[in-house]
Motif scaffolding. Structure first.
Motif, PDB file in Angstrom:
ATOM      1  N   ALA A  25       0.829  -1.208   0.000  1.00 38.03           N
ATOM      2  CA  ALA A  25       0.000   0.000   0.000  1.00 38.03           C
ATOM      3  C   ALA A  25       0.863   1.258   0.000  1.00 38.03           C
ATOM      4  CB  ALA A  25      -0.926  -0.003   1.207  1.00 38.03           C
ATOM      5  N   VAL A  26       1.945   1.251   0.734  1.00 34.19           N
ATOM      6  CA  VAL A  26       2.810   2.434   0.822  1.00 34.19           C
ATOM      7  C   VAL A  26       3.581   2.656  -0.475  1.00 34.19           C
ATOM      8  CG1 VAL A  26       4.817   3.381   2.047  1.00 34.19           C
ATOM      9  CG2 VAL A  26       2.984   2.311   3.322  1.00 34.19           C
ATOM     10  N   SER A  27       3.801   1.591  -1.253  1.00 38.66           N
ATOM     11  CA  SER A  27       4.580   1.725  -2.488  1.00 38.66           C
ATOM     12  C   SER A  27       3.822   2.469  -3.593  1.00 38.66           C
ATOM     13  CB  SER A  27       5.002   0.345  -2.992  1.00 38.66           C
ATOM     14  OG  SER A  27       3.871  -0.376  -3.430  1.00 38.66           O
ATOM     15  N   ILE A  28       2.522   2.633  -3.455  1.00 37.25           N
ATOM     16  CA  ILE A  28       1.714   3.336  -4.459  1.00 37.25           C
ATOM     17  C   ILE A  28       1.966   4.834  -4.346  1.00 37.25           C
ATOM     18  CG2 ILE A  28      -0.642   3.761  -5.291  1.00 37.25           C
ATOM     19  CD1 ILE A  28       0.267   0.872  -5.615  1.00 37.25           C
ATOM     20  N   HIS A  29       2.152   5.478  -5.493  1.00 35.10           N
ATOM     21  CA  HIS A  29       2.416   6.922  -5.530  1.00 35.10           C
ATOM     22  C   HIS A  29       1.191   7.710  -5.053  1.00 35.10           C
ATOM     23  CE1 HIS A  29       4.109  10.709  -6.813  1.00 35.10           C
ATOM     24  NE2 HIS A  29       2.993  10.972  -7.482  1.00 35.10           N
ATOM     25  N   GLY A  30       1.393   8.608  -4.094  1.00 40.97           N
ATOM     26  CA  GLY A  30       0.327   9.457  -3.588  1.00 40.97           C
ATOM     27  C   GLY A  30      -0.241   9.018  -2.251  1.00 40.97           C
ATOM     28  N   VAL A  31       0.172   7.855  -1.752  1.00 37.76           N
ATOM     29  CA  VAL A  31      -0.327   7.372  -0.461  1.00 37.76           C
ATOM     30  C   VAL A  31       0.327   8.165   0.658  1.00 37.76           C
ATOM     31  CG1 VAL A  31      -0.380   5.398   1.110  1.00 37.76           C
ATOM     32  CG2 VAL A  31      -0.861   5.077  -1.308  1.00 37.76           C
ATOM     33  N   SER A  33      -0.855   7.864   4.253  1.00 39.37           N
ATOM     34  CA  SER A  33      -0.764   7.031   5.456  1.00 39.37           C
ATOM     35  C   SER A  33      -1.534   5.738   5.261  1.00 39.37           C
ATOM     36  CB  SER A  33      -1.304   7.781   6.675  1.00 39.37           C
ATOM     37  OG  SER A  33      -2.696   7.971   6.557  1.00 39.37           O
ATOM     38  N   VAL A  34      -1.104   4.714   6.012  1.00 38.51           N
ATOM     39  CA  VAL A  34      -1.731   3.400   5.964  1.00 38.51           C
ATOM     40  C   VAL A  34      -1.921   2.939   7.401  1.00 38.51           C
ATOM     41  CG1 VAL A  34      -1.508   1.021   5.179  1.00 38.51           C
ATOM     42  CG2 VAL A  34      -0.600   2.857   3.791  1.00 38.51           C
ATOM     43  N   LYS A  35      -3.099   2.342   7.673  1.00 39.88           N
ATOM     44  CA  LYS A  35      -3.421   1.893   9.025  1.00 39.88           C
ATOM     45  C   LYS A  35      -4.109   0.534   8.941  1.00 39.88           C
ATOM     46  CE  LYS A  35      -6.288   3.486  12.844  1.00 39.88           C
ATOM     47  NZ  LYS A  35      -7.197   4.568  13.264  1.00 39.88           N
ATOM     48  N   LEU A  36      -3.749  -0.364   9.854  1.00 44.36           N
ATOM     49  CA  LEU A  36      -4.364  -1.687   9.902  1.00 44.36           C
ATOM     50  C   LEU A  36      -5.347  -1.762  11.053  1.00 44.36           C
ATOM     51  CD1 LEU A  36      -1.337  -4.063   9.335  1.00 44.36           C
ATOM     52  CD2 LEU A  36      -3.201  -3.627   7.766  1.00 44.36           C
ATOM     53  N   GLU A  37      -6.524  -2.337  10.783  1.00 48.05           N
ATOM     54  CA  GLU A  37      -7.528  -2.611  11.811  1.00 48.05           C
ATOM     55  C   GLU A  37      -8.096  -3.991  11.537  1.00 48.05           C
ATOM     56  OE1 GLU A  37     -10.539   0.383  11.913  1.00 48.05           O
ATOM     57  OE2 GLU A  37      -9.185   1.911  12.675  1.00 48.05           O
ATOM     58  N   ASP A  38      -7.759  -4.963  12.368  1.00 45.17           N
ATOM     59  CA  ASP A  38      -8.203  -6.351  12.225  1.00 45.17           C
ATOM     60  C   ASP A  38      -7.917  -6.858  10.815  1.00 45.17           C
ATOM     61  OD1 ASP A  38      -9.082  -6.307  14.859  1.00 45.17           O
ATOM     62  OD2 ASP A  38     -11.082  -5.598  14.287  1.00 45.17           O
ATOM     63  N   ASP A  39      -8.955  -7.138  10.027  1.00 49.51           N
ATOM     64  CA  ASP A  39      -8.755  -7.632   8.664  1.00 49.51           C
ATOM     65  C   ASP A  39      -8.938  -6.529   7.626  1.00 49.51           C
ATOM     66  OD1 ASP A  39     -11.467  -7.345   9.043  1.00 49.51           O
ATOM     67  OD2 ASP A  39     -12.006  -9.092   7.821  1.00 49.51           O
ATOM     68  N   LYS A  40      -8.947  -5.279   8.075  1.00 49.96           N
ATOM     69  CA  LYS A  40      -9.127  -4.141   7.169  1.00 49.96           C
ATOM     70  C   LYS A  40      -7.845  -3.317   7.117  1.00 49.96           C
ATOM     71  CE  LYS A  40     -13.985  -3.761   8.335  1.00 49.96           C
ATOM     72  NZ  LYS A  40     -14.965  -2.970   9.056  1.00 49.96           N
ATOM     73  N   ILE A  41      -7.641  -2.699   5.973  1.00 54.89           N
ATOM     74  CA  ILE A  41      -6.528  -1.774   5.806  1.00 54.89           C
ATOM     75  C   ILE A  41      -7.115  -0.439   5.355  1.00 54.89           C
ATOM     76  CG2 ILE A  41      -6.057  -2.533   3.443  1.00 54.89           C
ATOM     77  CD1 ILE A  41      -3.075  -2.038   4.033  1.00 54.89           C
ATOM     78  N   ILE A  42      -6.721   0.632   6.024  1.00 52.24           N
ATOM     79  CA  ILE A  42      -7.228   1.977   5.722  1.00 52.24           C
ATOM     80  C   ILE A  42      -6.087   2.768   5.102  1.00 52.24           C
ATOM     81  CG2 ILE A  42      -8.203   4.084   6.684  1.00 52.24           C
ATOM     82  CD1 ILE A  42      -9.296   2.279   8.969  1.00 52.24           C
ATOM     83  N   VAL A  43      -6.314   3.218   3.873  1.00 52.33           N
ATOM     84  CA  VAL A  43      -5.298   3.943   3.117  1.00 52.33           C
ATOM     85  C   VAL A  43      -5.796   5.362   2.884  1.00 52.33           C
ATOM     86  CG1 VAL A  43      -3.971   4.009   0.982  1.00 52.33           C
ATOM     87  CG2 VAL A  43      -4.589   1.807   1.976  1.00 52.33           C
ATOM     88  N   VAL A  44      -4.977   6.346   3.259  1.00 51.20           N
ATOM     89  CA  VAL A  44      -5.284   7.747   2.991  1.00 51.20           C
ATOM     90  C   VAL A  44      -4.279   8.221   1.955  1.00 51.20           C
ATOM     91  CG1 VAL A  44      -5.425  10.062   3.960  1.00 51.20           C
ATOM     92  CG2 VAL A  44      -6.150   8.095   5.331  1.00 51.20           C
ATOM     93  N   GLY A  45      -4.806   8.758   0.856  1.00 52.34           N
ATOM     94  CA  GLY A  45      -3.933   9.171  -0.226  1.00 52.34           C
ATOM     95  C   GLY A  45      -4.398  10.434  -0.902  1.00 52.34           C
TER      96      GLY A  45
END
Length: 119
Positions: A25-31, A33-45
């Motif tokens: 997720a972090v390797s994508i251009h424009g991301v 922050s990345v946050k993990l919650e249980d089985d979910k991943i929250i990406v802010v870009g």
């Protein structure tokens, strides 16, 4: 550009899969922050294509990835309103100056008189 918050559900069985998901997720251009919650991943870009991000996550993770939601991030506006602080600068009232010293040269006994030693 407007920041987007993307929530994806994916299977992360162990710590190794979680680390791989974060790296991908972090390797994508424009991301931002990345946050993990249980089985979910929250990406802010900023300007990240959510469909492209989902495709890349599916390809890299080799598992089921589901895009749950995409929304605009509105936390920054709230932070800007709360962080308005005015700084007060006060200068000292006293004026500092360099003290002046008066030096006096002691007179020699022969210099009294006309100023000429020979005469």
């Amino acid at each position: 550009m407007v920041q987007q918050k993307m929530v994806m559900r994916l299977s992360m069985a162990d710590a190794k899969k979680r680390a791989k998901a974060l790296r991908t997720a972090v390797s994508i251009h424009g991301v931002v922050s990345v946050k993990l919650e249980d089985d979910k991943i929250i990406v802010v870009g900023d300007g990240v294509d959510s469909v492209n991000l989902t495709k890349v996550m599916r390809k890299k993770m080799g598992s089921y990835v589901e895009l749950l939601s995409v929304a605009e991030e509105q936390e920054e506006e709230k932070k800007e309103e709360n962080t308005k602080v005015e700084a007060v600068v006060s200068w000292p009232n006293h004026v500092s100056f360099v003290p002046q010293y008066v030096y006096s040269i002691p007179e020699e006994p022969w210099s009294r008189g006309s100023g000429c030693i020979i005469l």
